[in-house]
Scaffold this active site. Sequence first.
Site: not given
Ligand code: NAP
Length: 464
Positions: A13, A16, A181, A234, A239, A327
């Site tokens: 990922g 992402g 943290k 969520d 947390h 916040k």
């Molecule tokens: P995101 O932006 O949607 O990124 C998802 C990643 O997974 C992208 O790189 C996407 O690649 C890849 N992906 C999805 N389906 C795929 C598949 N079938 N095959 C290959 N690659 C695939 O999600 P995110 O925000 O980074 O979050 C990722 C995880 O971290 C989640 O569980 C989220 O709850 C957790 N999280 C995120 C945050 C945050 O601040 N963002 C904070 C805490 C926890 P492509 O773009 O190439 O499709």
Amino acid sequence: MQHMDGTIFVIMGVTGDLATRKLIPALHELLKDGHLQKCAIIGVANDQTATIDSILEKSKSFIPEPNSDVLQKIRDVFVYQPFDFNDQSGYQKLKVTLENLESQFGFSGQRIFYLSVMPDYFAPITQNLALAGIIKKGDNSRIAYEKPFGHNLASAKSINKAIHSVFDESQIYRVDHFLGKELVDNIALVRFTNLFLQPLWNHQYIDNIQIFLNEEIDINHRGAFYDRYGALRDVVQNHMLQLLALIAMEPPKALDGQHIRDAKSAVLQCVKVEDVIKGQYAGYRTESGVNPNSTTETFAALRLSIENDRWTGVPFYLKTGKCLRAKNTSIHITFKSAQCMVSTPCPPPQNHLIINIDPAHGFALEINAKVSGYSNQIAPVPMTFCHSKLCPNSPEAYETLLFDIMKGDQSAFVRFDEIEHSWAIIDAAHAQHPETPPTIYEKGSQGPDELKIWAEKYNFVWRD
Ligand code: NAP
């Protein structure tokens, strides 16, 4: 200075949001500070058009002080390998890439797989890695899973079962970045290294405990994800219940990973849901990706009890929401009133211990002192400790967490049983008033009006 050598990070990922904003910047900092010296990075995602340069360029703006030598070092050891997580042939190519990098750099096989993906992929990716012969139970590899870990108790159990068939628990790192943290890391230390707090830390002296995770922001373009999860899943499941566990756990035998996790798991098992308020901010249903008839909660308040000798009769209030007035992530421990002696007002104000996590970082103890002059009046005065003044260059949570994974220190990661007990609490919260839709609240408010009703009904004052 501690540093680790010869590690390959595989970020699933990598294109992402989380990898861009947090993981790659954390690796940059670890390399810059010398905590990490020899490493290689393999990024996996679906996007066939992404390149190493496009990935690093996007991430660069989230690095506080990008260092061109470090960025070049990352570029030199970075491989981007696009494939679909469901495509078995992609894992065969990944295996070859791993072996080539290890032989090119002379690494001896410490591999860290970081699953920065939705939980639906946790079990399939883990099993595909094993099927391809990339990982084996008990080998030198470690695997990290982002939160949320599942969607409810049943899904969390099913993921745990699937990943335990491939990995030992000692190789598994369930991430809750709050535990990285500094202030959160401080809670157990403050509780158990200050003797004066220990006799007070129970129902005889504590009136109630409030934990807040109030956000000003909305769902921030995460509509499709958020609408499936909501506030309870969520942030409360992970947390907030982790904060509660650190505050409420019995003294662990030692302040190390295994014993802290034993103590947290034991207390989470005793938590009972007494009452729940669910809210939704006005306008949520028109956000992109959200069902126009959605009943997903963007706000939740819980009244919890802990059924053990220490906490009998002490309510724990947890409150979180999107689009709230300000916040504020903090914990407020309210002590019972002292006896009425000669002071005015009578009884004197209750003492409070406040742990500020975000945006302020530090502790405050509100104690009563005499108002200057000739009267017997007293007023609360805060004794404060500001963490950011004492330690201005604290590492970011993800930096600490990645470093801990490299060291094999699991203290700041969540064990399978803690996860399952937390999901049981969230399932019980969802089961309360299942037919009642969330109350609509105005953006920029404190949340739904039921908060005032609770304050009267349960006779307490909200501290936020
Ligand atoms: P995101 O932006 O949607 O990124 C998802 C990643 O997974 C992208 O790189 C996407 O690649 C890849 N992906 C999805 N389906 C795929 C598949 N079938 N095959 C290959 N690659 C695939 O999600 P995110 O925000 O980074 O979050 C990722 C995880 O971290 C989640 O569980 C989220 O709850 C957790 N999280 C995120 C945050 C945050 O601040 N963002 C904070 C805490 C926890 P492509 O773009 O190439 O499709």
